[in-house]
Every structure is written in structure tokens, then in C-alpha cells.
Design a protein around this motif. Structure first.
Motif, PDB file in Angstrom:
ATOM      1  N   ILE A 104       8.599   0.022  12.822  1.00 31.18           N
ATOM      2  CA  ILE A 104       7.899   1.079  12.060  1.00 31.18           C
ATOM      3  C   ILE A 104       6.830   0.456  11.160  1.00 31.18           C
ATOM      4  CG2 ILE A 104       9.601   1.121  10.145  1.00 31.18           C
ATOM      5  CD1 ILE A 104       8.940   4.319  10.323  1.00 31.18           C
ATOM      6  N   SER A 105       5.697   1.138  11.048  1.00 27.94           N
ATOM      7  CA  SER A 105       4.659   0.720  10.103  1.00 27.94           C
ATOM      8  C   SER A 105       3.757   1.908   9.817  1.00 27.94           C
ATOM      9  CB  SER A 105       3.823  -0.425  10.682  1.00 27.94           C
ATOM     10  OG  SER A 105       2.971   0.076  11.671  1.00 27.94           O
ATOM     11  N   SER A 106       3.065   1.844   8.677  1.00 21.98           N
ATOM     12  CA  SER A 106       2.144   2.923   8.322  1.00 21.98           C
ATOM     13  C   SER A 106       1.073   3.063   9.406  1.00 21.98           C
ATOM     14  CB  SER A 106       1.460   2.627   6.988  1.00 21.98           C
ATOM     15  OG  SER A 106       2.410   2.429   5.980  1.00 21.98           O
ATOM     16  N   SER A 107       0.602   1.921   9.919  1.00 21.27           N
ATOM     17  CA  SER A 107      -0.461   1.974  10.946  1.00 21.27           C
ATOM     18  C   SER A 107      -0.002   2.797  12.142  1.00 21.27           C
ATOM     19  CB  SER A 107      -0.817   0.580  11.442  1.00 21.27           C
ATOM     20  OG  SER A 107      -1.109  -0.242  10.366  1.00 21.27           O
TER      21      SER A 107
ATOM     22  N   HIS B  87       9.613   0.757   4.245  1.00 21.36           N
ATOM     23  CA  HIS B  87       9.280   0.539   2.831  1.00 21.36           C
ATOM     24  C   HIS B  87      10.531   0.671   1.963  1.00 21.36           C
ATOM     25  CE1 HIS B  87       5.008   2.183   3.866  1.00 21.36           C
ATOM     26  NE2 HIS B  87       4.994   0.870   3.904  1.00 21.36           N
TER      27      HIS B  87
ATOM     28  N   LYS C 116      -8.069  -2.840   4.842  1.00 20.20           N
ATOM     29  CA  LYS C 116      -7.295  -1.630   5.169  1.00 20.20           C
ATOM     30  C   LYS C 116      -8.157  -0.423   4.862  1.00 20.20           C
ATOM     31  CE  LYS C 116      -2.390  -2.564   4.774  1.00 20.20           C
ATOM     32  NZ  LYS C 116      -1.117  -2.043   4.365  1.00 20.20           N
TER      33      LYS C 116
ATOM     34  N   ARG D 269       0.059   6.457  11.342  1.00 22.36           N
ATOM     35  CA  ARG D 269      -1.308   7.001  11.300  1.00 22.36           C
ATOM     36  C   ARG D 269      -1.851   7.173  12.713  1.00 22.36           C
ATOM     37  NH1 ARG D 269      -2.117   3.364   6.550  1.00 22.36           N
ATOM     38  NH2 ARG D 269      -2.660   1.732   8.012  1.00 22.36           N
TER      39      ARG D 269
ATOM     40  N   THR E 289       0.843  -1.201   0.000  1.00 22.13           N
ATOM     41  CA  THR E 289       0.000   0.000   0.000  1.00 22.13           C
ATOM     42  C   THR E 289       0.881   1.255   0.000  1.00 22.13           C
ATOM     43  OG1 THR E 289      -1.601  -1.237   1.309  1.00 22.13           O
ATOM     44  CG2 THR E 289      -1.883   1.143   1.237  1.00 22.13           C
ATOM     45  N   TYR E 290       1.981   1.182   0.711  1.00 20.82           N
ATOM     46  CA  TYR E 290       2.965   2.272   0.807  1.00 20.82           C
ATOM     47  C   TYR E 290       2.319   3.592   1.212  1.00 20.82           C
ATOM     48  CZ  TYR E 290       5.534  -1.266  -1.734  1.00 20.82           C
ATOM     49  OH  TYR E 290       6.099  -2.461  -2.112  1.00 20.82           O
TER      50      TYR E 290
ATOM     51  N   HIS F 136       7.668   5.159   4.472  1.00 21.76           N
ATOM     52  CA  HIS F 136       8.620   5.244   5.584  1.00 21.76           C
ATOM     53  C   HIS F 136       9.867   4.417   5.275  1.00 21.76           C
ATOM     54  CE1 HIS F 136       7.138   1.278   6.790  1.00 21.76           C
ATOM     55  NE2 HIS F 136       5.898   1.749   6.825  1.00 21.76           N
TER      56      HIS F 136
ATOM     57  N   ASP G 215       6.291 -10.193   7.191  1.00 23.30           N
ATOM     58  CA  ASP G 215       4.981 -10.218   7.859  1.00 23.30           C
ATOM     59  C   ASP G 215       3.998 -11.062   7.045  1.00 23.30           C
ATOM     60  OD1 ASP G 215       5.636  -7.990   6.196  1.00 23.30           O
ATOM     61  OD2 ASP G 215       3.748  -7.001   6.667  1.00 23.30           O
TER      62      ASP G 215
ATOM     63  N   ARG H 138      11.231  -8.086   7.677  1.00 20.73           N
ATOM     64  CA  ARG H 138      10.558  -6.797   7.831  1.00 20.73           C
ATOM     65  C   ARG H 138      11.385  -5.913   8.775  1.00 20.73           C
ATOM     66  NH1 ARG H 138       5.055  -4.781   7.810  1.00 20.73           N
ATOM     67  NH2 ARG H 138       4.793  -3.394   9.583  1.00 20.73           N
ATOM     68  N   THR H 139      11.400  -4.626   8.522  1.00 19.40           N
ATOM     69  CA  THR H 139      12.130  -3.707   9.405  1.00 19.40           C
ATOM     70  C   THR H 139      11.340  -3.529  10.697  1.00 19.40           C
ATOM     71  OG1 THR H 139      12.925  -2.558   7.452  1.00 19.40           O
ATOM     72  CG2 THR H 139      13.160  -1.404   9.569  1.00 19.40           C
TER      73      THR H 139
ATOM     74  N   GLY I 275       7.605  -8.477   2.448  1.00 21.35           N
ATOM     75  CA  GLY I 275       8.183  -8.542   3.790  1.00 21.35           C
ATOM     76  C   GLY I 275       7.760  -9.794   4.545  1.00 21.35           C
TER      77      GLY I 275
END
Ligand code: CTP
Length: 441
Positions: A118-121, A17, A46, A124, A9-10, A14, A95, A114-115, A93
Motif C-alpha cells: 500500500i502507498s499513497s501513490s 501510515h 512529490k 492516487r 506527507t501522509y 492509509h 523505504d 514498511r508495510t 519507514g
């Protein structure tokens, strides 16, 4: 040349990604990045994505890592893409470990670590972080509490109620349970009000004066002057006052409105909406039928035909001699080139359907239309009929919460109900309560 493909989704790009994209590119010579379209993300659950598809695509492009960017729009597309672009390696990734093993049939599948952290969620959540308080005794609040879990950044922290015991375990576990509104208001950024409409005015006013945003079950008030006053206070203080009618956020209903704005059924001549229920016994603490159902039934009328009707005919049947509790109400609206009819039953049962008639065909939304995932556009020649299916996630409640929190965060109006429609609903309620022009049967 080794071709690599990856999807995501990017949202709010971050470094997690970027690290993934760099490692994906390093697996081969040519990297294709699939960016997920909004609709497909919704189907995947999502719903909180902040950036538009174009913004997300632009952000990926700006990294300069991708050789090609494509859009992922449908289930099963990955197989199509791998074949079409002659892909050698599919990667995502860790996940997703195991989830895409089925693609091994078409190319190599590699899961990259996966790093952490950090995540978009999380971004947000940190951006929004809206604390919400519930107000009311209705079982409906249980649904709001469970639906809020799907909305990043909205956190329900308390409730003002007299009936905490009869509500869900989620609600009983809230940090603050009180029967004093002031106490709740000191504790939250915003409130969701689901009380009897006659209580709304005082509660909303008090919340706004405390600087809190308000999402209130429709009708916002039952008096047009009070509505104007509340809207003014909200506006002057940069606060959001939003009307809650979950149907306005149900995907099928929202898509139907858009479709009707095109020329699918020609000129619209009639809107007929019915909402009814039978209840076990009359309880005086209940909402009046017209308050409970009226706003939902009126919504398609005003959203499709507008609010400038020329005439109105109202027929009501009451449960009591005092004419307080209506059991059935029929309202007809006459417009210049169209008519509308609304039937609301609280103790009278009928088919809860919505029909919009036009000069080329009609839209049919089966019962219960206010929480449907499906409608049809029908024509004289039945072979031209079209069926439309959508996901009904949480009856629209979670999207309503997303719209509310987005409006607060951005200062822009993301409500699916215009203030003109809200005001007209209030006006109809007021006229009904004053029994002005009602024929009683
Ligand atoms: N990814 C990663 N490390 C992270 C976050 C994401 O390697 N910390 C990878 C995912 O595994 C996926 C790609 O980046 O291959 C795109 O992930 P996406 O779902 O868009 O990002 P998330 O931050 O995981 O988004 P959300 O929190 O909405 O799930």
C-alpha cells in the motif's frame, strides 16, 4: 521521557501510515509527527499530493496517536527539530534506509519495516486512472510524454500522428499509434492536442462529441464563435476543455502573479512581454509566429491588467507577400490607467524578458521569461531589491497535467487560465488573422 519524531506527507492516510505511527509511538513515550508542507513536497518531487496540508494534519490528529504535530517546511529542518524538541529517536519507514544516517550525530535513527502492498501513490493512481491520447506531429509531444510520468494516474496510451517515426522512443512504444483521430478517441478518456490552430476546432469538437476531455495547446481556436460553441458543448456534457500554456503553470510565473496582486510594486502601469526565436528556414507547415508565441506573450498582459483594454495597435512584418507568415508582431494595448506591449518574433530576435512596471518598483523576469525559475522585484533603492527563485520542473507541463486530471476527477476547475482570458486570446488571434486594424511594415 523518550521523545520520538517521524516525518511524512501522509496523503490519503492509509493503514501503512497508521501502522508506522503506532510502532513509532511504541519506541518511546512521546511522538512528534512532522507533516510535510506542499511547497517542500514539490521541491522533493512529490507533485501529486491530493489533500491540503490542513486536511493531512487533521487526519493525523484524528488518529490520536501523535502527541504533537509540526509542519516540515525546509531542507535541513530535521536537525533543527531534533535539537529544538530534544528528540531521542528519529524514525521512518524502511523505504528510506540509509537516507537519514546523518542524523545519528544528533539522536538514534531507526528504520521501521514498511508495510507491503500500500502507498499513497497507488491510491492516487487508482483514483485517477486517466488514459490520455496525444494528437499531433510536434516534437513538443515528446516532452508531454516524458512529463506525464511524474503525474500519478495519468497514463498516455496512444497517439494520433502522421510522424510517429520522428518522435521519441517513449511515443513509438505506445500501444496505439494511428493517423485516425476517431480510432484514438475510442481508446482514451482524454486527449492532449498539439496541432496547427486551424485544425483545433474540428479535432476538439470531435473529441467532445465522443465524450472525451480535452487539453489543447493555445490558442484553443482562431475564431471566437467556434470557441464559444466548443465551450458550450464541453459545459453541457460535463467535460473539461482546458487551454494548455505551460508558462501559466511554471512556479515562478504563478508566484509572480500572486505577488503582484499584493502591493509589492504599487499600481501597475505597464506590462511588457517579449517572446522571439530565430529559425533555420521558413517552413510553410510551421505555425504562424503569432499563433506559436502570441498566447504566451499575451498571457501576462491579460492576467495582470485584465481583458478590458480600451484600444489596441498592431504592427506586423510578414515573411511572405501573401501575408500569411508573420516574422514580427508588436501589439500595444491601452487600458484606463495602464498600457501593455507584446513583441513576438518568429525570425526576428530580441531579449525575451518580461517587465511589469509599477508606481513603487518593477518586476523583472529575465529571458526566457516563459520558462524561468527566477525573477526580481527592483526598487529605486537597489538595496531593497529582492530575488525570488523557484524550481522549474518540466517547464510547468507536469503541473498542467496535474491541473487537468484534477479538474476531470473533481469536476472543479483547476486551470490557471480563466475562460475569459482564453476567449480574449482567441479573439486577438481572429482579429490578427482577419488583418483587422493591422499596420504592415
Ligand atoms: N509508510 C509505511 N508503509 C507504507 C507507506 C508508508 O511504513 N506502505 C511510511 C513511510 O516509510 C514514512 C511514512 O509512512 O515513514 C509516511 O510516508 P509517505 O511518504 O507519506 O507515504 P507513502 O504512502 O509512501 O506516499 P507516496 O506513495 O506518495 O510516496
Amino acid at each position: 521521557m523518550i521523545k520520538v519524531i517521524t516525518y511524512g506527507t501522509y496523503d490519503l492516510l492509509h493503514y501503512g501510515h497508521i501502522r508506522l505511527l503506532k510502532r513509532a509511538k511504541a519506541l518511546g513515550d512521546y511522538l512528534i509527527v512532522g507533516v510535510t508542507a506542499d511547497d517542500f513536497d514539490k521541491i522533493r518531487g512529490k507533485i501529486n499530493v491530493q489533500q491540503s496540508l490542513m486536511e493531512r494534519v487533521e487526519a493525523i490528529r484524528a488518529t490520536g496517536i501523535a502527541n504533537e504535530i509540526i509542519i516540515e517546511e525546509y531542507e535541513g529542518q530535521k536537525i533543527d527539530d531534533i535539537k529544538r524538541y530534544d528528540v531521542d529517536i528519529f524514525t521512518v519507514g524502511s523505504d528510506w534506509i540509509g537516507e537519514f544516517d546523518y542524523l545519528n550525530e544528533y539522536c538514534r535513527v531507526i528504520y521501521l519495516p514498511r508495510t507491503e502492498g500500500i502507498s499513497s501513490s497507488e491510491i492516487r493512481e487508482a483514483k485517477r486512472a486517466l488514459t490520455l491520447g496525444l494528437v499531433g506531429d510536434s516534437m513538443f509531444l515528446n516532452k508531454v510524454a516524458s512529463e506525464s510520468k511524474y503525474v500519478n494516474g495519468v497514463c498516455i496510451v496512444g497517439i494520433c500522428t502522421k510522424k510517429a517515426d520522428s518522435l521519441s522512443d517513449d511515443i513509438k512504444a505506445l500501444p496505439l499509434i494511428t493517423d485516425k483521430l476517431e480510432e484514438l478517441l475510442n481508446y482514451v478518456d482524454a486527449v492532449y492536442i498539439r496541432t496547427k490552430p486551424e485544425e483545433h476546432y474540428q479535432q476538439i469538437k470531435s473529441a467532445l462529441i465522443h465524450g472525451k476531455h480535452v487539453l489543447c495547446e493555445s490558442p484553443i481556436t482562431i475564431n471566437a464563435e467556434e470557441y464559444e460553441e466548443l465551450a458550450r458543448i464541453a459545459h453541457n456534457n460535463n467535460l473539461v476543455l482546458m487551454e494548455a500554456i505551460k508558462t501559466a503553470y511554471a512556479t515562478a510565473y504563478a508566484r509572480l502573479l500572486l505577488l503582484l496582486k499584493g502591493d509589492k510594486i504599487g499600481d501597475i502601469v505597464s506590462v511588457d512581454a517579449t517572446c522571439t526565436r530565430l529559425k533555420k528556414e521558413v517552413d510553410v507547415s510551421d505555425w504562424n509566429g503569432i499563433h506559436e508565441w502570441g498566447p504566451t506573450a499575451l498571457l501576462p498582459v491579460f492576467q495582470i491588467l485584465g481583458v478590458n483594454y480600451k484600444d489596441r495597435l498592431v504592427v506586423a512584418k510578414y515573411q511572405d507577400r501573401e501575408r500569411i507568415h508573420d516574422s514580427f508582431v508588436k501589439m500595444d494595448f491601452i487600458y484606463n490607467n495602464a498600457v501593455a506591449s507584446v513583441k513576438v518574433g518568429d525570425g526576428v530576435k530580441s531579449e525575451g524578458e518580461l517587465i511589469v512596471s509599477g508606481t513603487k518598483g518593477y518586476a523583472y523576469v529575465p529571458a526566457p521569461w516563459w520558462k524561468t525559475d527566477y525573477f526580481e522585484i527592483r526598487y529605486e533603492n537597489a538595496s531593497e531589491n529582492k530575488r525570488y527563485f523557484y524550481q522549474l520542473d518540466g517547464e510547468g507541463i507536469r503541473y498542467e497535467l496535474v491541473a487537468f486530471s484534477k479538474s476531470i476527477e473533481t469536476g472543479k476547475n483547476f486551470s490557471n487560465i480563466s475562460s475569459v482570458v482564453s476567449k480574449t486570446i482567441v479573439d486577438i488571434m481572429e482579429k490578427f488573422d482577419k488583418a483587422s486594424g493591422i499596420i504592415s511594415i
